[in-house]
Design an enzyme around this catalytic site. Sequence first.
Site, PDB file in Angstrom:
ATOM      1  N   HIS A 173       0.843  -1.209   0.000  1.00 10.37           N
ATOM      2  CA  HIS A 173       0.000   0.000   0.000  1.00 10.37           C
ATOM      3  C   HIS A 173       0.874   1.252   0.000  1.00 10.37           C
ATOM      4  O   HIS A 173       0.581   2.233  -0.687  1.00 10.37           O
ATOM      5  CB  HIS A 173      -0.884   0.046   1.258  1.00 10.37           C
ATOM      6  CG  HIS A 173      -1.934  -1.006   1.319  1.00 10.37           C
ATOM      7  ND1 HIS A 173      -1.950  -1.999   2.262  1.00 10.37           N
ATOM      8  CD2 HIS A 173      -3.042  -1.207   0.553  1.00 10.37           C
ATOM      9  CE1 HIS A 173      -3.000  -2.770   2.093  1.00 10.37           C
ATOM     10  NE2 HIS A 173      -3.679  -2.322   1.062  1.00 10.37           N
ATOM     11  N   SER A 180      -0.405  -9.019   0.932  1.00 14.45           N
ATOM     12  CA  SER A 180      -1.852  -8.850   1.021  1.00 14.45           C
ATOM     13  C   SER A 180      -2.225  -8.639   2.480  1.00 14.45           C
ATOM     14  O   SER A 180      -1.592  -9.218   3.372  1.00 14.45           O
ATOM     15  CB  SER A 180      -2.541 -10.118   0.497  1.00 14.45           C
ATOM     16  OG  SER A 180      -3.876 -10.168   0.940  1.00 14.45           O
TER      17      SER A 180
END
Length: 283
Positions: free
Chosen positions: A37, A187
């Site tokens: 991210h 993830s």
Amino acid sequence: MQVFRTISGLRDNLSTHRIRGQSIGFVPTMGNLHDGHLALIKQAKETNDIVVCSIFVNALQFGLNEDWDKYPRTYDSDCAKLDQSDCDYLFFPDDGEMYPNGLDTQSRVICPTMTDVLCGASRPGHFEGVTTVVSKLFNIVQPDEAIFGIKDYQQLAVIKRMSQDLCLPVKIVAAPIHREADGLAMSSRNSYIKKEERPKVKVLKEVLELIAQQIKAGNMDFIKLELEAKKRIQFEGFRADYVTISHSKTLQPAAIDDRQITVLGAMYTESARLIDNISICLD
Ligand code: PAF
């Protein structure tokens, strides 16, 4: 970094940047942020003046038996990470702000065909929830660019298609997959993987890579390649959801004369569902 919990607060603030002619890059997330991210945020800042990140665990994209209630909500550590990043604004709405009329009567955005296959086949309604919330978020933030990770390849393809079909004035930018040292795609759900499973989960990436190598070497027996990959996943003690050789844009099963091919896989460990993909160009 400034945090906004309301649509009106964020909009008022962003309009001052727009008036100054500043461009806005947007990174939508569901939180539990990892290095992948943060790389999206860094990438957004390279081509935009202002970066907005959102954290919203969107109930609309979770099936009835899925993990909405146990999805990791890690607001404090997410904020600490964002504070150290290039993020200027965090949009952190609650369910009432995003769905004031409730979920059942919420208008939906549907992107047919592409969402019936792969993850869409095993997670009915999932992509309808994604396209609905992403189009809402686009309307709220009105970004010039929105950055999505290639790890969620089908999501990226569906959002590109939705934006094109609905003439949304936003450029959809793809960001490379971020991986752990052993190759596992990063993830937020990797925290579900059990300790004893962890050394073996790299099998997903390995089988996709093997297929890509075989295709590049001229092996076009797609059905056999897919079957062998699933057997190898099973041999490691996991359950393959799908391993599919697809056309990169339409996501339909690839034809042997397709030049842009993406090999996608999803598998279940005891407590996690993992996805990965690899794209190849045969020109
Ligand atoms: O990829 C995700 O985290 C979510 O699907 C997204 C794009 C933020 C929509 O809820």
